[in-house]
Design a protein around this motif. Sequence first.
Motif, PDB file in Angstrom:
ATOM      1  N   GLY A  57      41.861  10.033  -8.982  1.00 29.81           N
ATOM      2  CA  GLY A  57      40.751   9.142  -8.723  1.00 29.81           C
ATOM      3  C   GLY A  57      41.182   7.685  -8.655  1.00 29.81           C
ATOM      4  O   GLY A  57      42.358   7.341  -8.642  1.00 29.81           O
ATOM      5  N   VAL A  58      40.196   6.806  -8.602  1.00 31.89           N
ATOM      6  CA  VAL A  58      40.433   5.372  -8.505  1.00 31.89           C
ATOM      7  C   VAL A  58      40.874   4.833  -9.860  1.00 31.89           C
ATOM      8  O   VAL A  58      40.298   5.166 -10.892  1.00 31.89           O
ATOM      9  CB  VAL A  58      39.156   4.651  -8.036  1.00 31.89           C
ATOM     10  N   SER A  59      41.879   3.985  -9.862  1.00 30.53           N
ATOM     11  CA  SER A  59      42.375   3.388 -11.096  1.00 30.53           C
ATOM     12  C   SER A  59      41.311   2.471 -11.703  1.00 30.53           C
ATOM     13  O   SER A  59      40.762   1.596 -11.023  1.00 30.53           O
ATOM     14  CB  SER A  59      43.647   2.598 -10.816  1.00 30.53           C
ATOM     15  N   LEU A  60      41.035   2.666 -12.979  1.00 24.76           N
ATOM     16  CA  LEU A  60      40.091   1.790 -13.669  1.00 24.76           C
ATOM     17  C   LEU A  60      40.659   0.388 -13.811  1.00 24.76           C
ATOM     18  O   LEU A  60      39.909  -0.592 -13.838  1.00 24.76           O
ATOM     19  CB  LEU A  60      39.738   2.365 -15.041  1.00 24.76           C
ATOM     20  N   CYS A  61      41.975   0.293 -13.939  1.00 24.43           N
ATOM     21  CA  CYS A  61      42.597  -1.029 -14.021  1.00 24.43           C
ATOM     22  C   CYS A  61      42.309  -1.829 -12.757  1.00 24.43           C
ATOM     23  O   CYS A  61      41.929  -3.008 -12.824  1.00 24.43           O
ATOM     24  CB  CYS A  61      44.097  -0.890 -14.243  1.00 24.43           C
ATOM     25  N   LEU A  62      42.488  -1.192 -11.605  1.00 19.59           N
ATOM     26  CA  LEU A  62      42.202  -1.867 -10.341  1.00 19.59           C
ATOM     27  C   LEU A  62      40.727  -2.219 -10.237  1.00 19.59           C
ATOM     28  O   LEU A  62      40.358  -3.297  -9.772  1.00 19.59           O
ATOM     29  CB  LEU A  62      42.626  -0.975  -9.179  1.00 19.59           C
ATOM     30  N   THR A  63      39.864  -1.319 -10.706  1.00 28.04           N
ATOM     31  CA  THR A  63      38.421  -1.579 -10.683  1.00 28.04           C
ATOM     32  C   THR A  63      38.072  -2.787 -11.548  1.00 28.04           C
ATOM     33  O   THR A  63      37.280  -3.654 -11.138  1.00 28.04           O
ATOM     34  CB  THR A  63      37.650  -0.345 -11.175  1.00 28.04           C
ATOM     35  N   LEU A  64      38.656  -2.862 -12.742  1.00 23.49           N
ATOM     36  CA  LEU A  64      38.391  -3.999 -13.627  1.00 23.49           C
ATOM     37  C   LEU A  64      38.872  -5.301 -13.004  1.00 23.49           C
ATOM     38  O   LEU A  64      38.204  -6.345 -13.104  1.00 23.49           O
ATOM     39  CB  LEU A  64      39.072  -3.778 -14.981  1.00 23.49           C
ATOM     40  N   ILE A  65      40.018  -5.263 -12.352  1.00 21.60           N
ATOM     41  CA  ILE A  65      40.544  -6.465 -11.709  1.00 21.60           C
ATOM     42  C   ILE A  65      39.603  -6.926 -10.598  1.00 21.60           C
ATOM     43  O   ILE A  65      39.300  -8.122 -10.466  1.00 21.60           O
ATOM     44  CB  ILE A  65      41.957  -6.190 -11.155  1.00 21.60           C
ATOM     45  N   ILE A  66      39.124  -5.989  -9.802  1.00 22.88           N
ATOM     46  CA  ILE A  66      38.199  -6.343  -8.713  1.00 22.88           C
ATOM     47  C   ILE A  66      36.918  -6.945  -9.268  1.00 22.88           C
ATOM     48  O   ILE A  66      36.405  -7.958  -8.756  1.00 22.88           O
ATOM     49  CB  ILE A  66      37.893  -5.103  -7.850  1.00 22.88           C
ATOM     50  N   ILE A  67      36.376  -6.356 -10.325  1.00 28.09           N
ATOM     51  CA  ILE A  67      35.148  -6.887 -10.934  1.00 28.09           C
ATOM     52  C   ILE A  67      35.382  -8.303 -11.449  1.00 28.09           C
ATOM     53  O   ILE A  67      34.536  -9.198 -11.275  1.00 28.09           O
ATOM     54  CB  ILE A  67      34.675  -5.967 -12.069  1.00 28.09           C
ATOM     55  N   ASN A  68      36.536  -8.534 -12.082  1.00 29.55           N
ATOM     56  CA  ASN A  68      36.839  -9.879 -12.589  1.00 29.55           C
ATOM     57  C   ASN A  68      36.937 -10.889 -11.465  1.00 29.55           C
ATOM     58  O   ASN A  68      36.456 -12.023 -11.591  1.00 29.55           O
ATOM     59  CB  ASN A  68      38.158  -9.848 -13.380  1.00 29.55           C
ATOM     60  N   VAL A  69      37.557 -10.496 -10.340  1.00 26.19           N
ATOM     61  CA  VAL A  69      37.682 -11.406  -9.202  1.00 26.19           C
ATOM     62  C   VAL A  69      36.314 -11.707  -8.605  1.00 26.19           C
ATOM     63  O   VAL A  69      35.994 -12.871  -8.290  1.00 26.19           O
ATOM     64  CB  VAL A  69      38.623 -10.804  -8.142  1.00 26.19           C
TER      65      VAL A  69
END
Length: 293
Positions: free
Chosen positions: A21-33
Amino acid sequence: MLDDRSYMREPDWRPEVARSGVSLCLTLIIINVVCFILQRIPGFDESLALFPTRLAQGRVWELLSYQFLHGGLFHLLINCAMIWFVGRQMEESLGKTKFLTLYLIAGVFGGLLQCLLTWTHYLPEAGVVGASAGIFGLIAAFAMVFWDREITFLIMFIIPVRMRAKYLLIALVVIGVLGIISKEGGIAHGAHLGGMIWGVLFVLLFIQGGTWHGAEPWWGRLKNRFKFGRERQVMTMDDEARAFTREEEPVKQVDYGEDEIDRILDKISEKGIHSLSDRERSMLEQARKNMGR
């Protein structure tokens, strides 16, 4: 038997499900940006930052919302880089659900400790933003899980420093405590320390403790060791020698059946590597060596 298990090919025994699935780390980074971009809207960050006075008035959602705001571009880049480099290892090792729980509650713990220091009038009232508390929780959990692993990090992104994870944790705790004592402005040391406290507790209670992991709690293991130690005190020397032989005898160099090895591998898949006994670890290691012959 062994080579058909995907996690046997991973050095850290990472479960396959954690990499899907989609990396949660990448998801968190996108949300922060995205949130950082939205902070250009007047009043956006002011309404969602964590303020001790407002939290005391019931604005509990600020304990979550402040974690996705940042004080500047450099602050954002540093935190996103830490989420990526530290978070990926913990996401793969713990799984997505436990990783996200660790990260978000570490942020909550950090925010609460920072506010507590303000409520007791030790620190002045100030707004708090940033993902640092959650990141420090990830670092603390990493150090607890990979206690003796050597890691390399760059001071100011220039000077490489190599040390074991446990020493990094100790150093960060000392820095956090000294920062609180010195009342250094501009850095929420209380939030950092609170995040680390939760990271340590999370591993002790839910990973090594077994509540979420399925392994025997660490306090249960200590109790059993203490009980075994007291029983051995009343044994005769001959009985003690026989008991020691039974308990501590290393795994003999024999070929174990596939059923036994499969049982151990299924146990890892279901409960994780930390659930294995020392004897099961030795059996698995011998089986891997036999496979490589």
